[in-house]
Design an enzyme around this catalytic site. Structure first.
Site, PDB file in Angstrom:
ATOM      1  N   LYS A 107       0.818  -1.213   0.000  1.00 40.79           N
ATOM      2  CA  LYS A 107       0.000   0.000   0.000  1.00 40.79           C
ATOM      3  C   LYS A 107       0.850   1.262   0.000  1.00 40.79           C
ATOM      4  O   LYS A 107       0.367   2.340  -0.323  1.00 40.79           O
ATOM      5  CB  LYS A 107      -0.957  -0.006   1.174  1.00 40.79           C
ATOM      6  CG  LYS A 107      -2.048  -1.062   0.982  1.00 40.79           C
ATOM      7  CD  LYS A 107      -3.196  -0.905   1.941  1.00 40.79           C
ATOM      8  CE  LYS A 107      -4.330  -1.852   1.606  1.00 40.79           C
ATOM      9  NZ  LYS A 107      -3.940  -3.280   1.697  1.00 40.79           N
ATOM     10  N   ASP A 108       2.131   1.148   0.375  1.00 43.32           N
ATOM     11  CA  ASP A 108       3.031   2.303   0.311  1.00 43.32           C
ATOM     12  C   ASP A 108       3.093   2.884  -1.103  1.00 43.32           C
ATOM     13  O   ASP A 108       3.194   4.101  -1.264  1.00 43.32           O
ATOM     14  CB  ASP A 108       4.453   1.899   0.732  1.00 43.32           C
ATOM     15  CG  ASP A 108       4.583   1.730   2.243  1.00 43.32           C
ATOM     16  OD1 ASP A 108       3.923   2.486   2.985  1.00 43.32           O
ATOM     17  OD2 ASP A 108       5.343   0.850   2.674  1.00 43.32           O
TER      18      ASP A 108
END
Ligand SMILES: *Cc1c(COP(=O)(O)O)cnc(C)c1O
Length: 435
Positions: A107-108
Site C-alpha cells: 500500500k506504500d
C-alpha cells in the site's frame, strides 16, 4: 483525459477533481474514460529500463495530458524511492516483493504517489488541504507515512481505540507534524461514520478544503499498474520472452484492477489469477456470473478480509459487464487458512523462502492453476507484505523467530502522540474547526 463515474449519475471530471473528491457524488467509482496503449517499441527495450524509468513512461502515458512531465517525474522520484525485487524461487516461479516501502506493505506505492499528487495540487491552491481518513490499521500507517511533511496538507486519522495492532498504532501516532491521530472510543464503523458525516456537512466543507485518502481514490489505483510492467521487464532481463501468469492476493481488488489496466495498456500477460482467502465473492462471481457479496470472514490474511470488494465495479466496467470476457483474462480460486499455512510451510521447506499469509495465498493460486491446466509457463506471485508484519502467524506456522526490520523496531520506542475522543460527531467537528 476525463474520469467518469461507474454509477453514471454524475458528470465526468478532470484528474484534479477525481483525486481531490475521491468519490463521485453518485457514490460510484472514478474510471479513466479511455485506457491508452503503451507503444510497441516500449516493450522491445523494456528490459533495459529501471523501475523508475518504467513507472515514468507509464505515468506519462496515463497522466501526461493532465500533468506537466516535470511534475510527474518529481512525484515518481519522491514516491517510488524503494526497490521492488523480482526473486526467483525456481525455474517457473517468481515472487515480486512489493513490501520494501517504509511500512512494509504494497500500500506504500499507492499512498506515496497519492500524497505526491495531492501536495502538487495543494501547492497550486491558496487553501490548506485537510485529509480525513478512518483506518482499521494498514491503510492508516501507509497514509501517515506517505503524507508526513507534505506541504499544505494536513492529515487527520481516526482509529478505533484498542482495535489496531501496537505497531500500527505507533506508526500512526509517532509521525507528528502534519499528521494528527485521533483515538476514538468506538469501533472502526464509528470512525467511518464520523468521516462520512464530515463530508456531508456543507458548512464544514465551505470552511475547510476536505479530501480523503481512502483506497478507492484513483490516485492510489493507477500507480499500482507500474510494477506489473517492471515485473515483466525483470523477466525479460533474465532472457525470458514468455508471457507470465500473475497471481494477485486479492481483497478490495485494487491491486488486481491495476493489473488488468496494465494488461489493457498492452502488457504481455497470459492471464491473471485472483487468489482469495475464504472471502470468495469474486471467485463465486467467475463461477456463476452473479455478484453476491458475502459477510466478511476473519482469516489469517486479514488485509484481504473483504466481503463486498469496492473495486469490483471497476473490473466490471473494464470488461463491459461480461463475465465471459473477464474469464478469458482472469482465473480465481479461494483458499482456507489451513491451505495458506501449508503453502507457507511448503515454500519454506523447499526454497527456504518465508512468505507472509497474503503472499502464501497467491502461491496457492498458482499451484491450483497448475493442477488444473497442463501448461508450463512462467508464474509470478505478488508478495504484498513483509512476513514480520504478520510475525505471530508466520512464527507459529514455521516454528522460527522473525525479527522486525530496524526501521520498524525503532517506531515501537517512539513517544505516542494521539488525542482521545468519544465517537461523537459534534466533538469531531469542533476539533476540525478549532485546530
Ligand atoms: C490491502 C492488502 C491486500 C489486498 O489488496 P487489494 O488491493 O485490496 O485487493 C493484500 N495484501 C496486503 C498485505 C494488503 O495490505
Amino acid at each position: 483525459m476525463h474520469y467518469y463515474s461507474s454509477a453514471y449519475k454524475s458528470e465526468p471530471v478532470t484528474l484534479r477533481s477525481a483525486v481531490l473528491q475521491g468519490m463521485p457524488p453518485d457514490r460510484g467509482l472514478y474510471m479513466p474514460d479511455s485506457i491508452p496503449q503503451m507503444p510497441p517499441h516500449f516493450f522491445e527495450h523494456i528490459h533495459l529500463l529501471s523501475y523508475r524509468e518504467i513507472a515514468t513512461s507509464v505515468a506519462l502515458t496515463l497522466l501526461g495530458e493532465d500533468l506537466p512531465s516535470d511534475a510527474i517525474i518529481r512525484i515518481i522520484d519522491k514516491a517510488l524511492n524503494f526497490d521492488i525485487p523480482l526473486v526467483r524461487l525456481h525455474d517457473h516461479l517468481y515472487i515480486l516483493e512489493l513490501f520494501h516501502g517504509p511500512t512494509l506493505a504494497f500500500k506504500d506505492v499507492g499512498a506515496r504517489f497519492m500524497a505526491g499528487l495531492m501536495e502538487y495540487y495543494s501547492e497550486r491552491s491558496d487553501q490548506r488541504l485537510t485529509i480525513l481518513t478512518a483506518t482499521s490499521g494498514d491503510t492508516g500507517s501507509a497514509v501517515a507515512d506517505a503524507f508526513h511533511g507534505a506541504d499544505g496538507v494536513e492529515v487527520v486519522l481516526l482509529y478505533p481505540q484498542g482495535k489496531i495492532s501496537r505497531l500500527q498504532e505507533q506508526q500512526i501516532c509517532t509521525q507528528g507534524k502534519n499528521i494528527k491521530a485521533l483515538e476514538i472510543d468506538g469501533s472502526f464503523d464509528d470512525c467511518q461514520k464520523m468521516v462520512k458525516n464530515a463530508f456531508q456537512d456543507n458548512e464544514l466543507k465551505k470552511k475547510l478544503c476536505l479530501s480523503s485518502a481512502n483506497s478507492i481514490n484513483i490516485a492510489r489505483l493507477l500507480p499500482q499498474s507500474f510494477y506489473y510492467f517492471h515485473a515483466y521487464a525483470r523477466l525479460r532481463e533474465e532472457g525470458l520472452r514468455e508471457k507470465p501468469l500473475i497471481s494477485v492476493p486479492s481483497g478490495n481488488l485494487g491491486n488486481l484492477t491495476a493489473g488488468l489496466i496494465a494488461l489493457r495498456m498492452g502488457l504481455p500477460v497470459r492471464r491473471f489469477i485472483a487468489a482469495c482467502n475464504r472471502n470468495d465473492t469474486l471467485t463465486r462471481f467467475l463461477d456463476t456470473g452473479r455478484y453476491e457479496p458475502g459477510d466478511t470472514v476473519h482469516t489469517i490474511s486479514n488485509a484481504m478480509d473483504v466481503g463486498d470488494p469496492s473495486n469490483f465495479d471497476r473490473i466490471r466496467e473494464l470488461y463491459g459487464h461480461s463475465p465471459e470476457f473477464l474469464r478469458k483474462d482472469l482465473y480465481s480460486r479461494s483458499f482456507s487458512d489451513d491451505e495458506t499455512r501449508d503453502a507457507i510451510r511448503r515454500v519454506y521447506a523447499k526454497h527456504h523462502y518465508i512468505l507472509d499469509p497474503h503472499g502464501a495465498v497467491a502461491v496457492c493460486g498458482i499451484e491450483a492453476y497448475r493442477r488444473e491446466h497442463s501448461e508450463q509457463g512462467v508464474y509470478i506471485a505478488l508478495e504484498t507484505a513483509h512476513p514480520a508484519k504478520f510475525g505471530d502467524i508466520v512464527e507459529d506456522t514455521l516454528d522460527i523467530s522473525i525479527d522486525l526490520p530496524p526501521a520498524l523496531e525503532s517506531v515501537l520506542h517512539k513517544e505516542k502522540n494521539s488525542r482521545k475522543m468519544p465517537a461523537d460527531y459534534s466533538k469531531f467537528r469542533q476539533y476540525l474547526l478549532e485546530r
